[in-house]
Design a protein around this motif. Structure first.
Motif, PDB file in Angstrom:
ATOM      1  N   ASP A   1       0.752  -1.099  -0.010  1.00 37.54           N
ATOM      2  CA  ASP A   1      -0.154  -0.024   0.119  1.00 37.54           C
ATOM      3  C   ASP A   1       0.740   1.309   0.055  1.00 37.54           C
ATOM      4  OD1 ASP A   1      -2.626  -1.292  -0.036  1.00 37.54           O
ATOM      5  OD2 ASP A   1      -2.331  -1.748   2.155  1.00 37.54           O
ATOM      6  N   LEU A   2       1.779   1.150  -0.611  1.00 37.15           N
ATOM      7  CA  LEU A   2       3.109   2.382  -0.685  1.00 37.15           C
ATOM      8  C   LEU A   2       2.268   3.521  -1.245  1.00 37.15           C
ATOM      9  CD1 LEU A   2       6.039   3.379  -0.265  1.00 37.15           C
ATOM     10  CD2 LEU A   2       6.207   2.730  -2.783  1.00 37.15           C
ATOM     11  N   GLU A   3       2.375   4.606  -0.569  1.00 38.32           N
ATOM     12  CA  GLU A   3       1.981   6.002  -1.105  1.00 38.32           C
ATOM     13  C   GLU A   3       3.331   6.785  -1.083  1.00 38.32           C
ATOM     14  OE1 GLU A   3      -1.091   7.605   1.137  1.00 38.32           O
ATOM     15  OE2 GLU A   3      -2.719   5.850   0.481  1.00 38.32           O
ATOM     16  N   LEU A   4       3.560   7.561  -2.094  1.00 36.19           N
ATOM     17  CA  LEU A   4       4.451   8.716  -2.084  1.00 36.19           C
ATOM     18  C   LEU A   4       4.369   9.984  -1.961  1.00 36.19           C
ATOM     19  CD1 LEU A   4       6.317   6.925  -5.285  1.00 36.19           C
ATOM     20  CD2 LEU A   4       6.903   6.296  -3.104  1.00 36.19           C
ATOM     21  N   SER A   5       5.264  10.971  -1.314  1.00 36.06           N
ATOM     22  CA  SER A   5       4.857  12.198  -1.204  1.00 36.06           C
ATOM     23  C   SER A   5       5.256  12.933  -2.427  1.00 36.06           C
ATOM     24  CB  SER A   5       5.965  12.684   0.132  1.00 36.06           C
ATOM     25  OG  SER A   5       7.180  12.630  -0.589  1.00 36.06           O
ATOM     26  N   PRO A   6       4.693  14.069  -2.524  1.00 38.41           N
ATOM     27  CA  PRO A   6       5.093  14.849  -3.877  1.00 38.41           C
ATOM     28  C   PRO A   6       6.657  15.063  -3.951  1.00 38.41           C
ATOM     29  CG  PRO A   6       3.054  15.979  -2.683  1.00 38.41           C
ATOM     30  CD  PRO A   6       3.917  14.851  -1.799  1.00 38.41           C
ATOM     31  N   LYS A   7       7.206  15.050  -2.939  1.00 40.31           N
ATOM     32  CA  LYS A   7       8.956  15.450  -3.002  1.00 40.31           C
ATOM     33  C   LYS A   7       9.513  14.318  -3.481  1.00 40.31           C
ATOM     34  CE  LYS A   7       9.429  18.975   0.346  1.00 40.31           C
ATOM     35  NZ  LYS A   7      10.128  19.436   1.703  1.00 40.31           N
ATOM     36  N   THR A   8       9.023  13.064  -2.980  1.00 44.17           N
ATOM     37  CA  THR A   8       9.667  11.799  -3.355  1.00 44.17           C
ATOM     38  C   THR A   8       9.345  11.655  -5.001  1.00 44.17           C
ATOM     39  OG1 THR A   8       9.491  10.939  -1.130  1.00 44.17           O
ATOM     40  CG2 THR A   8       9.728   9.393  -3.139  1.00 44.17           C
ATOM     41  N   VAL A   9       7.972  11.907  -5.321  1.00 43.62           N
ATOM     42  CA  VAL A   9       7.661  11.577  -6.785  1.00 43.62           C
ATOM     43  C   VAL A   9       8.668  12.714  -7.642  1.00 43.62           C
ATOM     44  CG1 VAL A   9       5.949  12.211  -8.652  1.00 43.62           C
ATOM     45  CG2 VAL A   9       5.460  11.124  -6.404  1.00 43.62           C
ATOM     46  N   ASP A  10       8.765  13.696  -7.218  1.00 41.08           N
ATOM     47  CA  ASP A  10       9.695  14.767  -7.889  1.00 41.08           C
ATOM     48  C   ASP A  10      11.090  14.374  -8.030  1.00 41.08           C
ATOM     49  OD1 ASP A  10       7.414  16.665  -8.265  1.00 41.08           O
ATOM     50  OD2 ASP A  10       8.153  17.816  -6.749  1.00 41.08           O
ATOM     51  N   ALA A  11      11.800  13.696  -6.974  1.00 38.92           N
ATOM     52  CA  ALA A  11      13.062  13.201  -7.044  1.00 38.92           C
ATOM     53  C   ALA A  11      13.200  12.040  -7.913  1.00 38.92           C
ATOM     54  CB  ALA A  11      13.390  12.701  -5.423  1.00 38.92           C
ATOM     55  N   LEU A  12      12.331  11.286  -8.300  1.00 38.95           N
ATOM     56  CA  LEU A  12      12.703  10.385  -9.437  1.00 38.95           C
ATOM     57  C   LEU A  12      12.954  10.915 -10.707  1.00 38.95           C
ATOM     58  CD1 LEU A  12       9.268   8.241  -9.011  1.00 38.95           C
ATOM     59  CD2 LEU A  12      11.427   7.306  -8.677  1.00 38.95           C
TER      60      LEU A  12
ATOM     61  N   ILE B   1       6.610   7.025 -11.857  1.00 33.35           N
ATOM     62  CA  ILE B   1       7.439   6.765 -13.200  1.00 33.35           C
ATOM     63  C   ILE B   1       6.929   7.332 -14.528  1.00 33.35           C
ATOM     64  CG2 ILE B   1       8.563   4.976 -14.526  1.00 33.35           C
ATOM     65  CD1 ILE B   1       8.993   3.260 -12.071  1.00 33.35           C
ATOM     66  N   GLU B   2       5.562   7.098 -14.702  1.00 34.53           N
ATOM     67  CA  GLU B   2       5.019   7.803 -15.931  1.00 34.53           C
ATOM     68  C   GLU B   2       4.978   9.150 -15.918  1.00 34.53           C
ATOM     69  OE1 GLU B   2       0.725   7.349 -18.417  1.00 34.53           O
ATOM     70  OE2 GLU B   2       1.055   6.247 -16.309  1.00 34.53           O
ATOM     71  N   GLN B   3       4.761   9.717 -14.884  1.00 37.63           N
ATOM     72  CA  GLN B   3       4.756  11.042 -14.539  1.00 37.63           C
ATOM     73  C   GLN B   3       5.977  11.956 -14.809  1.00 37.63           C
ATOM     74  OE1 GLN B   3       2.807  12.489 -10.848  1.00 37.63           O
ATOM     75  NE2 GLN B   3       3.854  14.453 -10.936  1.00 37.63           N
ATOM     76  N   GLN B   4       7.217  11.414 -14.036  1.00 36.89           N
ATOM     77  CA  GLN B   4       8.511  11.744 -14.246  1.00 36.89           C
ATOM     78  C   GLN B   4       9.398  11.452 -15.135  1.00 36.89           C
ATOM     79  OE1 GLN B   4       8.967  14.385 -12.339  1.00 36.89           O
ATOM     80  NE2 GLN B   4       7.144  14.216 -11.053  1.00 36.89           N
ATOM     81  N   ALA B   5       9.260  10.064 -15.812  1.00 39.60           N
ATOM     82  CA  ALA B   5      10.170   9.804 -16.837  1.00 39.60           C
ATOM     83  C   ALA B   5      11.637   9.652 -16.680  1.00 39.60           C
ATOM     84  CB  ALA B   5       9.812  10.353 -18.158  1.00 39.60           C
ATOM     85  N   PRO B   6      11.910   8.963 -15.667  1.00 42.99           N
ATOM     86  CA  PRO B   6      13.296   8.824 -15.348  1.00 42.99           C
ATOM     87  C   PRO B   6      14.221   8.452 -16.471  1.00 42.99           C
ATOM     88  CG  PRO B   6      11.987   7.782 -13.565  1.00 42.99           C
ATOM     89  CD  PRO B   6      11.181   7.999 -14.629  1.00 42.99           C
ATOM     90  N   THR B   7      15.562   8.886 -16.548  1.00 49.05           N
ATOM     91  CA  THR B   7      16.419   8.405 -17.500  1.00 49.05           C
ATOM     92  C   THR B   7      16.605   7.100 -17.745  1.00 49.05           C
ATOM     93  OG1 THR B   7      17.978  10.239 -16.678  1.00 49.05           O
ATOM     94  CG2 THR B   7      18.840   8.924 -18.279  1.00 49.05           C
ATOM     95  N   THR B   8      16.784   6.233 -16.807  1.00 46.36           N
ATOM     96  CA  THR B   8      16.794   4.646 -17.025  1.00 46.36           C
ATOM     97  C   THR B   8      15.592   3.900 -16.186  1.00 46.36           C
ATOM     98  OG1 THR B   8      19.204   4.652 -17.579  1.00 46.36           O
ATOM     99  CG2 THR B   8      17.976   2.559 -17.100  1.00 46.36           C
ATOM    100  N   VAL B   9      15.052   3.354 -16.895  1.00 51.68           N
ATOM    101  CA  VAL B   9      13.754   2.579 -16.076  1.00 51.68           C
ATOM    102  C   VAL B   9      14.035   1.133 -16.290  1.00 51.68           C
ATOM    103  CG1 VAL B   9      11.346   2.314 -15.729  1.00 51.68           C
ATOM    104  CG2 VAL B   9      12.187   4.522 -16.296  1.00 51.68           C
ATOM    105  N   ILE B  10      14.004   0.488 -15.241  1.00 57.38           N
ATOM    106  CA  ILE B  10      14.078  -0.975 -15.082  1.00 57.38           C
ATOM    107  C   ILE B  10      13.154  -1.813 -14.580  1.00 57.38           C
ATOM    108  CG2 ILE B  10      15.829  -2.838 -14.574  1.00 57.38           C
ATOM    109  CD1 ILE B  10      18.105  -0.565 -14.036  1.00 57.38           C
ATOM    110  N   ASP B  11      12.489  -2.314 -15.348  1.00 56.37           N
ATOM    111  CA  ASP B  11      11.233  -3.155 -14.844  1.00 56.37           C
ATOM    112  C   ASP B  11      11.550  -4.455 -14.996  1.00 56.37           C
ATOM    113  OD1 ASP B  11       8.761  -4.243 -14.495  1.00 56.37           O
ATOM    114  OD2 ASP B  11       8.030  -3.922 -16.469  1.00 56.37           O
ATOM    115  N   VAL B  12      11.692  -5.315 -13.731  1.00 59.76           N
ATOM    116  CA  VAL B  12      12.226  -6.618 -13.791  1.00 59.76           C
ATOM    117  C   VAL B  12      10.956  -7.601 -14.159  1.00 59.76           C
ATOM    118  CG1 VAL B  12      13.726  -5.934 -11.795  1.00 59.76           C
ATOM    119  CG2 VAL B  12      11.488  -7.004 -11.389  1.00 59.76           C
TER     120      VAL B  12
END
Length: 340
Positions: A75-86, A106-117
């Motif tokens: 049930d993880l929820e992320l703070s806005p700051k953590t989302v921005d940090a991505l 991840i969809e919102q911030q589009a990090p440089t490298t996304v590794i989906d296992v």
């Protein structure tokens, strides 16, 4: 409105602040996405993936888990700051479909490298076998069983009613409880980190290969030590151990379903009691992150023991990593199931 515990908020904000400072003080180099200090900033969605990133990346990575140590990842929820940090992370390692908040971030911030296992670990659809039941099937089975005593009903709901946290899981996410699947994930993470940081590609791939071999050996040990089990069924706090059960040929029976917050009905408890009696079960397994009251009451009613079987969804003891806890799990399982 996002509701978070003080412990979670503090951990999330600390992680976000650290990453924000890192982003301000260092720019990507021409050699992949390595930071100025020579390390990649990697964010892992929960502990097993943090373990993979740390073991494979070694001194070349700085890894932060989006799920704080000791916290429940479902049930993880992320703070806005953590989302921005991505957005400033060099890489994010996650399991698509497991944590909705991470998927959305991840969809919102589009990090440089996304590794989906998920492509590497061969997830099993939830409802395809007894070891991987869906939440709906658990509910149907509970309704079809006979009613348990009022004492069970009282313990069922006291402090454990989380009906507001329903999960729609089409696949069982707990692949890491099969060390062989973890080995496959290690190879994928190593390849992706090598692409993200070509200057250290050989190190990532070598570390991933070594970890793959270590985890494969752990899987072999699991199979060998459970091959002679006299008892073929084990009862768990929630059905996190389907992949482990598949690897060993055993059958798990979960008090709760894939979602650890789902509450078992009295009928479900009565059904489990009958299974335990029929199969000669000696132990009801509890977990560190789940209130053991229901499992303890069930064990007391049956006159049998309880022991811990850790789903390793979070690191609850900093002195023990994934491999150490898996070895503890193997020992607990072989003891409870009378494996000669």
């Amino acid at each position: 409105m996002i509701l978070m515990s003080k412990r979670f908020l503090a951990a999330a904000c600390a992680a976000a602040t650290a990453l924000a400072l890192s982003a301000c003080s260092s720019a990507p180099s021409s050699e992949g996405n390595a930071s100025k200090d020579g390390t990649l900033t990697v964010m892992a969605s929960f502990y097993p993936l943090q373990y993979l990133a740390e073991k494979i990346g070694g001194e070349h990575v700085t890894v932060t888990s989006l799920t704080p140590a000791g916290a429940e990842p479902h049930d993880l929820e992320l703070s806005p700051k953590t989302v921005d940090a991505l957005a400033s992370a060099d890489a994010v390692v996650y399991l698509a479909g497991f944590q909705a908040a991470v998927d959305e971030a991840i969809e919102q911030q589009a990090p440089t490298t996304v590794i989906d296992v998920s492509p590497a670990v061969e997830l099993v659809e939830a409802n395809s076998s007894a070891n991987h039941p869906s939440e709906d099937e658990d509910a149907d089975e509970a309704q079809s069983g006979e009613s348990a005593t009022e004492e069970h009903a009282d313990h069922d709901h006291e402090g454990h009613d989380h009906k507001g946290h329903h999960h729609d899981m089409s696949a069982d996410p707990h692949f890491w409880l099969d060390p062989v699947r973890m080995a496959s994930a290690a190879t994928l993470v190593g390849d992706k980190l090598a692409e993200a940081d070509p200057a250290n590609a050989d190190t990532y791939k070598a570390n991933a290969q070594a970890l793959n071999e270590e985890l494969s050996a752990l899987g072999d040990d699991l199979v060998a030590k459970t091959a002679t089990c006299q008892i073929k069924t084990f009862v768990t706090a929630h059905t996190a151990f389907g992949y482990l059960a598949d690897r060993t040929g055993l059958t798990q029976v979960g008090i709760s379903g894939l979602d650890p917050d789902s509450s078992p009905s009295p009928a479900r408890l009565a059904e489990i009691s009958q299974i335990a009696k029929d199969q000669g079960v000696t132990t009801i397994f509890t977990e560190a992150l789940i209130d053991p009251k229901v499992a303890q009451t069930l064990a007391d009613d049956l006159g049998i023991s309880t022991a811990v079987l850790d789903p390793i969804e979070s690191q609850t003891d900093s002195s023990k990593d994934y491999a150490a806890v898996m070895k503890d799990n193997i020992n607990a399982l072989t003891t409870a199931n009378n494996c000669q």
